[in-house]
Design a protein around this motif. Structure first.
Motif, PDB file in Angstrom:
ATOM      1  N   PHE A  14     -20.502   2.731  17.536  1.00  0.00           N
ATOM      2  CA  PHE A  14     -20.370   3.293  16.191  1.00  0.00           C
ATOM      3  C   PHE A  14     -19.022   3.989  16.048  1.00  0.00           C
ATOM      4  O   PHE A  14     -18.500   4.572  17.006  1.00  0.00           O
ATOM      5  N   SER A  15     -18.457   3.918  14.840  1.00  0.00           N
ATOM      6  CA  SER A  15     -17.217   4.638  14.589  1.00  0.00           C
ATOM      7  C   SER A  15     -17.070   4.903  13.096  1.00  0.00           C
ATOM      8  O   SER A  15     -17.574   4.140  12.259  1.00  0.00           O
ATOM      9  N   ALA A  88     -26.978  -3.224  17.647  1.00  0.00           N
ATOM     10  CA  ALA A  88     -27.717  -2.396  18.608  1.00  0.00           C
ATOM     11  C   ALA A  88     -27.787  -0.952  18.114  1.00  0.00           C
ATOM     12  O   ALA A  88     -28.819  -0.290  18.243  1.00  0.00           O
ATOM     13  N   PHE A  89     -26.683  -0.446  17.529  1.00  0.00           N
ATOM     14  CA  PHE A  89     -26.697   0.918  17.017  1.00  0.00           C
ATOM     15  C   PHE A  89     -27.653   1.025  15.832  1.00  0.00           C
ATOM     16  O   PHE A  89     -28.377   2.020  15.691  1.00  0.00           O
ATOM     17  N   TRP A  90     -27.665   0.007  14.970  1.00  0.00           N
ATOM     18  CA  TRP A  90     -28.546   0.050  13.807  1.00  0.00           C
ATOM     19  C   TRP A  90     -30.008   0.155  14.218  1.00  0.00           C
ATOM     20  O   TRP A  90     -30.825   0.735  13.514  1.00  0.00           O
ATOM     21  N   GLU A  91     -30.357  -0.397  15.371  1.00  0.00           N
ATOM     22  CA  GLU A  91     -31.736  -0.309  15.853  1.00  0.00           C
ATOM     23  C   GLU A  91     -32.153   1.138  16.076  1.00  0.00           C
ATOM     24  O   GLU A  91     -33.344   1.449  16.133  1.00  0.00           O
ATOM     25  N   LYS A  92     -31.174   2.040  16.210  1.00  0.00           N
ATOM     26  CA  LYS A  92     -31.479   3.459  16.389  1.00  0.00           C
ATOM     27  C   LYS A  92     -31.841   4.133  15.070  1.00  0.00           C
ATOM     28  O   LYS A  92     -32.388   5.224  15.064  1.00  0.00           O
ATOM     29  N   ALA A 148     -27.149   8.064  13.420  1.00  0.00           N
ATOM     30  CA  ALA A 148     -27.985   7.000  12.871  1.00  0.00           C
ATOM     31  C   ALA A 148     -28.669   7.439  11.586  1.00  0.00           C
ATOM     32  O   ALA A 148     -28.833   6.641  10.647  1.00  0.00           O
ATOM     33  N   ALA A 149     -29.052   8.709  11.517  1.00  0.00           N
ATOM     34  CA  ALA A 149     -29.704   9.232  10.312  1.00  0.00           C
ATOM     35  C   ALA A 149     -28.730   9.246   9.131  1.00  0.00           C
ATOM     36  O   ALA A 149     -29.083   8.869   8.008  1.00  0.00           O
ATOM     37  N   MET A 155     -26.668   3.675   3.947  1.00  0.00           N
ATOM     38  CA  MET A 155     -27.154   2.324   3.665  1.00  0.00           C
ATOM     39  C   MET A 155     -28.118   2.324   2.476  1.00  0.00           C
ATOM     40  O   MET A 155     -28.069   1.440   1.611  1.00  0.00           O
ATOM     41  N   ILE A 156     -29.002   3.309   2.425  1.00  0.00           N
ATOM     42  CA  ILE A 156     -29.962   3.381   1.317  1.00  0.00           C
ATOM     43  C   ILE A 156     -29.231   3.644   0.003  1.00  0.00           C
ATOM     44  O   ILE A 156     -29.498   3.003  -1.020  1.00  0.00           O
ATOM     45  N   LYS A 157     -28.272   4.574   0.024  1.00  0.00           N
ATOM     46  CA  LYS A 157     -27.501   4.875  -1.183  1.00  0.00           C
ATOM     47  C   LYS A 157     -26.700   3.662  -1.630  1.00  0.00           C
ATOM     48  O   LYS A 157     -26.576   3.389  -2.832  1.00  0.00           O
TER      49      LYS A 157
END
Length: 279
Positions: A14-15, A88-92, A148-149, A155-157
């Protein structure tokens, strides 16, 4: 030509970096190894993603999915944030946000450039700024969960930034269409049969054709072929793999079958396309 992955500013999975002008990328097409979100208040120039050109303007969100080819124009400039993350990060991220990624990152051009209202963009900017500050802090035991939060909120916005997108997302046909695009992006190297995807979605071939025409303007067969051709072009342009090997990777029974399919879609043979040296 060998593949060049641009992972500018990318660390681990992630970055996030602040953009204050020139993009600074090599002006050659690049295949991204990560998912990318650009949130910007001001944009100049253009970007080409898998041969689809988008103008960079004020108050936009730009989405580039892992595996896509992108090229910013030489005069391109963005004032905002670049967020990159791996699958893989999104899975978190919490499972409740998974549908948003399916809607936004499905290798389809529908939602790659989203025009935002000023207030919506400023809200995204505020969240991105908090995410950036969190990313810069010293590591601590639950830092990944916090990042991740924040990403989930963005992403929702983003999925709700355009009212028409929100309406389509809540529509049952749109959900089936989105699921179809996700299935194709995951399985086009395994099967090209429309009936296989219709069966997985528990609908008929005719129903799937009707939904695809209504939601995307193209029949499912053309959508599947488009994803295969884009991947074939990437492999022909960025790798030195023999055409026979590319045909095998894309699940064609022979080089001849692949060449016939490729020429039918592009009017060029795979080798001719490769020799042109243009993506």
């Amino acid at each position: 030509m060998e593949l060049t992955d641009n992972t500018k500013g990318f660390k681990d999975e992630f970055s996030i970096i602040r953009l204050d002008g020139n993009m600074g990328y090599n002006h050659q097409p690049q295949r991204t190894a990560v998912n990318r979100i650009y949130i910007y208040q001001n944009g100049i120039g253009s970007v080409t993603i898998d041969k689809t050109s988008l103008h960079l303007e004020k108050y936009q969100v730009l989405l580039i999915a892992k595996g896509q080819i992108f090229l910013f124009s030489e005069d391109s400039s963005l004032a905002g944030y670049e967020i990159t993350f791996t699958d893989a990060f999104w899975e978190k991220a919490p499972e409740s946000a998974s549908n948003c990624k399916s809607v936004l990152f499905n290798l389809n051009a529908d939602n790659q450039g989203l025009a935002a209202e000023k207030n919506d963009l400023e809200e995204l900017f505020s969240i991105s700024s908090m995410l950036n500050r969190e990313f810069q802090t010293e590591n601590y035991i639950n830092k990944t969960d916090a990042l991740a939060a924040y990403l989930k909120i963005i992403m929702i916005k983003t999925a709700n930034i355009n009212f028409s997108l929100q309406e389509r997302y809540n529509n049952s046909d749109r959900k089936i269409y989105t699921h179809f695009l996700e299935l194709v992006s995951q399985n086009y190297q395994k099967t090209r049969e429309v009936s296989a995807y219709a069966g997985f979605l528990n609908i008929t071939h005719k129903q799937l054709s009707g939904i695809c025409h209504k939601q995307g303007g193209n029949p499912p067969k053309k959508i599947i072929a488009g994803m295969i051709i884009n991947e074939a072009k990437r492999m022909l342009y960025f790798s030195a793999s023999p055409v026979k090997e590319i045909a095998s990777v894309l699940n064609f029974s022979s080089t001849e079958q692949f060449s016939h399919f490729f020429k039918k879609q592009t009017s060029l043979s795979p080798q001719t396309y490769r020799n042109l040296g243009q993506f």
